[in-house]
Design a protein around this motif. Structure first.
Motif, PDB file in Angstrom:
ATOM      1  N   SER A 211      -1.114  -5.732  -7.059  1.00 16.97           N
ATOM      2  CA  SER A 211       0.337  -5.566  -7.202  1.00 16.97           C
ATOM      3  C   SER A 211       0.743  -5.428  -8.668  1.00 16.97           C
ATOM      4  O   SER A 211       1.755  -4.799  -8.971  1.00 16.97           O
ATOM      5  N   SER A 212      -0.037  -6.025  -9.612  1.00 16.31           N
ATOM      6  CA  SER A 212       0.303  -5.923 -11.042  1.00 16.31           C
ATOM      7  C   SER A 212      -0.566  -4.884 -11.742  1.00 16.31           C
ATOM      8  O   SER A 212      -0.527  -4.768 -12.963  1.00 16.31           O
ATOM      9  N   GLY A 213      -1.341  -4.126 -10.998  1.00 14.56           N
ATOM     10  CA  GLY A 213      -2.264  -3.143 -11.587  1.00 14.56           C
ATOM     11  C   GLY A 213      -3.707  -3.551 -11.352  1.00 14.56           C
ATOM     12  O   GLY A 213      -3.989  -4.735 -11.101  1.00 14.56           O
ATOM     13  N   PRO A 214      -4.620  -2.569 -11.374  1.00 12.90           N
ATOM     14  CA  PRO A 214      -6.029  -2.865 -11.067  1.00 12.90           C
ATOM     15  C   PRO A 214      -6.663  -3.793 -12.098  1.00 12.90           C
ATOM     16  O   PRO A 214      -6.285  -3.782 -13.267  1.00 12.90           O
ATOM     17  N   ILE A 215      -7.631  -4.604 -11.659  1.00 11.75           N
ATOM     18  CA  ILE A 215      -8.339  -5.446 -12.623  1.00 11.75           C
ATOM     19  C   ILE A 215      -9.256  -4.546 -13.464  1.00 11.75           C
ATOM     20  O   ILE A 215      -9.766  -3.545 -12.969  1.00 11.75           O
ATOM     21  N   PRO A 216      -9.418  -4.892 -14.751  1.00 11.51           N
ATOM     22  CA  PRO A 216     -10.253  -4.045 -15.613  1.00 11.51           C
ATOM     23  C   PRO A 216     -11.728  -4.166 -15.225  1.00 11.51           C
ATOM     24  O   PRO A 216     -12.137  -5.159 -14.610  1.00 11.51           O
ATOM     25  N   PRO A 217     -12.531  -3.160 -15.591  1.00 13.30           N
ATOM     26  CA  PRO A 217     -13.972  -3.279 -15.336  1.00 13.30           C
ATOM     27  C   PRO A 217     -14.514  -4.538 -16.025  1.00 13.30           C
ATOM     28  O   PRO A 217     -14.040  -4.905 -17.095  1.00 13.30           O
ATOM     29  N   PHE A 218     -15.468  -5.216 -15.389  1.00  8.18           N
ATOM     30  CA  PHE A 218     -16.033  -6.416 -16.019  1.00  8.18           C
ATOM     31  C   PHE A 218     -17.538  -6.463 -15.801  1.00  8.18           C
ATOM     32  O   PHE A 218     -18.064  -5.796 -14.900  1.00  8.18           O
ATOM     33  N   SER A 219     -18.176  -7.251 -16.646  1.00 10.50           N
ATOM     34  CA  SER A 219     -19.629  -7.370 -16.573  1.00 10.50           C
ATOM     35  C   SER A 219     -20.017  -8.360 -15.473  1.00 10.50           C
ATOM     36  O   SER A 219     -19.393  -9.418 -15.327  1.00 10.50           O
ATOM     37  N   MET A 220     -21.078  -8.044 -14.726  1.00  8.93           N
ATOM     38  CA  MET A 220     -21.558  -8.959 -13.684  1.00  8.93           C
ATOM     39  C   MET A 220     -21.929 -10.320 -14.273  1.00  8.93           C
ATOM     40  O   MET A 220     -21.860 -11.339 -13.583  1.00  8.93           O
TER      41      MET A 220
ATOM     42  N   HIS B  83      11.460  -0.042  -1.427  1.00  7.82           N
ATOM     43  CA  HIS B  83      10.374  -0.026  -2.422  1.00  7.82           C
ATOM     44  C   HIS B  83      10.815  -0.706  -3.722  1.00  7.82           C
ATOM     45  O   HIS B  83      10.041  -1.462  -4.321  1.00  7.82           O
ATOM     46  N   GLN B  84      12.053  -0.422  -4.152  1.00  8.01           N
ATOM     47  CA  GLN B  84      12.542  -1.059  -5.393  1.00  8.01           C
ATOM     48  C   GLN B  84      12.513  -2.574  -5.259  1.00  8.01           C
ATOM     49  O   GLN B  84      12.095  -3.285  -6.178  1.00  8.01           O
ATOM     50  N   ASP B  85      12.939  -3.056  -4.107  1.00  6.32           N
ATOM     51  CA  ASP B  85      12.999  -4.508  -3.923  1.00  6.32           C
ATOM     52  C   ASP B  85      11.599  -5.120  -3.809  1.00  6.32           C
ATOM     53  O   ASP B  85      11.340  -6.207  -4.334  1.00  6.32           O
ATOM     54  N   LEU B  86      10.681  -4.419  -3.139  1.00 12.10           N
ATOM     55  CA  LEU B  86       9.311  -4.935  -3.019  1.00 12.10           C
ATOM     56  C   LEU B  86       8.645  -4.980  -4.399  1.00 12.10           C
ATOM     57  O   LEU B  86       8.077  -6.002  -4.787  1.00 12.10           O
ATOM     58  N   GLU B  87       8.759  -3.874  -5.136  1.00 15.81           N
ATOM     59  CA  GLU B  87       8.149  -3.841  -6.480  1.00 15.81           C
ATOM     60  C   GLU B  87       8.852  -4.792  -7.439  1.00 15.81           C
ATOM     61  O   GLU B  87       8.244  -5.290  -8.388  1.00 15.81           O
ATOM     62  N   GLY B  88      10.160  -4.999  -7.211  1.00 15.36           N
ATOM     63  CA  GLY B  88      10.931  -5.878  -8.088  1.00 15.36           C
ATOM     64  C   GLY B  88      10.809  -7.344  -7.707  1.00 15.36           C
ATOM     65  O   GLY B  88      11.532  -8.181  -8.246  1.00 15.36           O
ATOM     66  N   ARG B  89       9.907  -7.671  -6.762  1.00 17.26           N
ATOM     67  CA  ARG B  89       9.624  -9.054  -6.326  1.00 17.26           C
ATOM     68  C   ARG B  89      10.836  -9.709  -5.684  1.00 17.26           C
ATOM     69  O   ARG B  89      10.971 -10.931  -5.709  1.00 17.26           O
TER      70      ARG B  89
ATOM     71  N   ILE C 293       0.841  -1.205   0.000  1.00 17.22           N
ATOM     72  CA  ILE C 293       0.000   0.000   0.000  1.00 17.22           C
ATOM     73  C   ILE C 293       0.880   1.260   0.000  1.00 17.22           C
ATOM     74  O   ILE C 293       0.515   2.297  -0.553  1.00 17.22           O
ATOM     75  N   ASP C 294       2.097   1.163   0.580  1.00 14.08           N
ATOM     76  CA  ASP C 294       3.022   2.301   0.585  1.00 14.08           C
ATOM     77  C   ASP C 294       3.421   2.650  -0.860  1.00 14.08           C
ATOM     78  O   ASP C 294       3.600   3.826  -1.198  1.00 14.08           O
ATOM     79  N   VAL C 295       3.559   1.608  -1.676  1.00 14.66           N
ATOM     80  CA  VAL C 295       3.895   1.814  -3.091  1.00 14.66           C
ATOM     81  C   VAL C 295       2.732   2.525  -3.801  1.00 14.66           C
ATOM     82  O   VAL C 295       2.937   3.453  -4.588  1.00 14.66           O
ATOM     83  N   TYR C 296       1.494   2.093  -3.499  1.00 15.28           N
ATOM     84  CA  TYR C 296       0.333   2.734  -4.151  1.00 15.28           C
ATOM     85  C   TYR C 296       0.252   4.218  -3.774  1.00 15.28           C
ATOM     86  O   TYR C 296      -0.072   5.066  -4.599  1.00 15.28           O
ATOM     87  N   HIS C 297       0.556   4.563  -2.505  1.00 18.92           N
ATOM     88  CA  HIS C 297       0.523   5.977  -2.098  1.00 18.92           C
ATOM     89  C   HIS C 297       1.640   6.757  -2.777  1.00 18.92           C
ATOM     90  O   HIS C 297       1.468   7.905  -3.159  1.00 18.92           O
ATOM     91  N   ARG C 298       2.808   6.123  -2.910  1.00 18.02           N
ATOM     92  CA  ARG C 298       3.941   6.804  -3.552  1.00 18.02           C
ATOM     93  C   ARG C 298       3.689   7.023  -5.046  1.00 18.02           C
ATOM     94  O   ARG C 298       3.909   8.113  -5.575  1.00 18.02           O
ATOM     95  N   SER C 299       3.170   5.971  -5.716  1.00 19.87           N
ATOM     96  CA  SER C 299       2.996   6.047  -7.177  1.00 19.87           C
ATOM     97  C   SER C 299       1.796   6.903  -7.569  1.00 19.87           C
ATOM     98  O   SER C 299       1.751   7.444  -8.667  1.00 19.87           O
ATOM     99  N   GLY C 300       0.821   7.025  -6.677  1.00 21.71           N
ATOM    100  CA  GLY C 300      -0.372   7.791  -7.003  1.00 21.71           C
ATOM    101  C   GLY C 300      -1.566   6.913  -7.329  1.00 21.71           C
ATOM    102  O   GLY C 300      -2.657   7.411  -7.590  1.00 21.71           O
ATOM    103  N   LEU C 301      -1.379   5.568  -7.337  1.00 21.21           N
ATOM    104  CA  LEU C 301      -2.527   4.683  -7.569  1.00 21.21           C
ATOM    105  C   LEU C 301      -3.609   4.967  -6.525  1.00 21.21           C
ATOM    106  O   LEU C 301      -4.799   4.956  -6.835  1.00 21.21           O
ATOM    107  N   TYR C 302      -3.184   5.195  -5.268  1.00 17.91           N
ATOM    108  CA  TYR C 302      -4.111   5.672  -4.239  1.00 17.91           C
ATOM    109  C   TYR C 302      -3.790   7.138  -3.994  1.00 17.91           C
ATOM    110  O   TYR C 302      -2.630   7.475  -3.713  1.00 17.91           O
ATOM    111  N   PRO C 303      -4.790   8.048  -4.084  1.00 14.80           N
ATOM    112  CA  PRO C 303      -4.511   9.463  -3.858  1.00 14.80           C
ATOM    113  C   PRO C 303      -4.026   9.708  -2.432  1.00 14.80           C
ATOM    114  O   PRO C 303      -4.416   8.986  -1.511  1.00 14.80           O
TER     115      PRO C 303
END
Ligand code: NDP
Length: 325
Positions: free
Chosen positions: A241-250, A309-315, A43-53
């Motif tokens: 971790s690999s990006g949000p899932i795309p919108p999908f139909s119910m 962060h580099q190591d966490l994102e780099g798996r 979640i720290d990565v999402y705050h840093r990257s901007g995925l979460y405002p």
């Protein structure tokens, strides 16, 4: 002067800057804490990257998990005193030597659990707690699939799910990670780089598939995760971790077997104080009983949060990681 990692604009690990930061004085209902260990989370990565405002805008002190010692208590805090050991999981503000925090968000750390363990497990462990005990009540005989089995949440959840009597299937990207996951509760771990994980799950379960899939990888594992579920199974999307899932139909859920799907977050599950207390107590109990072991696999100085962060994102990390303030 107390130091903290601050972010002035979203970006890569280089935007994490180590600078002076006055923690301020505790107001009513608050405490001043000196951190002794800080947990690293995706979640720290999402705050840093901007995925979460950034909650509250910039500059932002990221970090959702830490343990420390109470230095001062504000008015109306009658259950804590200077010297008490506390830990917490909140949205931001943990990447600091000292901070002010609402006392309502912290819990006392029991004897038998170190500060490092507490810092490493509050967010990840309480996530495992609510996923296994409240989102889908895992019971003996259930078969579960968990992606990123060797990750921070993964190694805790694997042990806890095994303790509950489930058959625990995981996925991971390397032989070392597979071995580690198998030592932490996973019965079967699929190397998804070498084998399609849907075929792997079908083979392991003799075609019966899983009762629940816990998916924190997101884009890369969707919609294949749905194909690992029995009819009426539950898809739990709790990260990306690999990006949000795309919108999908119910209707996709109908086609895949009248599935249930949910997108839970810890902060909703533990919003009420009684839920936070029960979640932390359940976590402390499984750790103190030995059912779940919390090991710290990586340590970095707080000032080197960018490298972490580099190591966490780099798996390149496994299990839990602690920043040393
Ligand atoms: P992890 O330690 O699990 O690290 C992420 C792992 O995901 C990697 O090690 C990697 O394992 C796997 N992965 C797959 N694809 C990618 C990718 N494209 N980039 C990076 N990693 C990838 O992290 P955490 O334990 O901190 O968090 C796990 C997940 O849980 C995160 O998605 C986080 O957001 C989520 N989470 C959600 C919460 C909630 O309440 N909703 C609360 C806490 C965490 P491998 O190499 O084996 O593929």
């Amino acid at each position: 002067m107390s130091k903290a990692i601050r972010i002035h604009a979203n970006g890569g690990p280089e935007v994490l800057t180590y600078e002076d930061a006055d923690p301020g004085q505790p107001g009513s209902g608050q405490i001043l804490v000196r951190h002794t260990a800080i947990g690293l989370n995706f979640i720290d990565v999402y705050h840093r990257s901007g995925l979460y405002p950034p909650p509250g805008g910039f500059p932002l002190i990221p970090g959702s998990e830490a343990a420390g010692v109470v230095l001062e208590v504000g008015q109306d805090v009658d259950w804590l005193k200077p010297g008490d050991r506390i830990a917490y999981a909140v949205t931001t503000g943990a990447y600091a030597q000292e901070r002010v925090i609402d006392a309502s968000k912290v819990v006392k750390v029991p004897d038998g659990i170190s500060d490092e363990q507490a810092a490493a497990m509050m967010l990840k462990g309480m996530t495992a707690e609510y996923l296994l005990r409240r989102t889908f009540k895992v019971k003996e005989g259930d078969t579960i699939l968990f992606h990123a089995a060797a990750g921070g949440v993964g190694l805790i959840l694997g042990q806890w799910a095994k303790h509950l009597g489930a058959t625990v299937i995981g996925t991971a990207s390397s032989a070392d990670k597979i071995e580690l996951a198998k030592a932490h509760g996973f019965d079967h771990v699929i190397n998804y780089k070498e084998q399609d994980f849907v075929a792997g799950v079908a083979a392991i379960t003799g075609g019966r598939k899983c009762d629940v899939v816990f998916d924190s990888v997101g884009n890369d594992t969707f919609p294949a995760s749905l194909d690992c579920l029995k009819p009426l199974g539950m898809f739990v999307s709790f990260g990306q971790s690999s990006g949000p899932i795309p919108p999908f139909s119910m209707s996709l859920l109908a086609q895949k077997g009248s599935l249930f799907a949910t997108r839970p977050t810890l902060f909703v599950y533990n919003a009420k104080r009684e839920d936070l207390d029960a979640s932390a107590a359940a976590l402390f109990e499984v750790v103190l009983s030995g059912a779940v072991e919390i090991k710290i696999n990586q340590r970095y100085a707080l000032k080197d949060a960018g490298k972490a962060h580099q190591d966490l994102e780099g798996r390149r990390t496994t299990g839990t990681t602690v920043l040393v303030p």
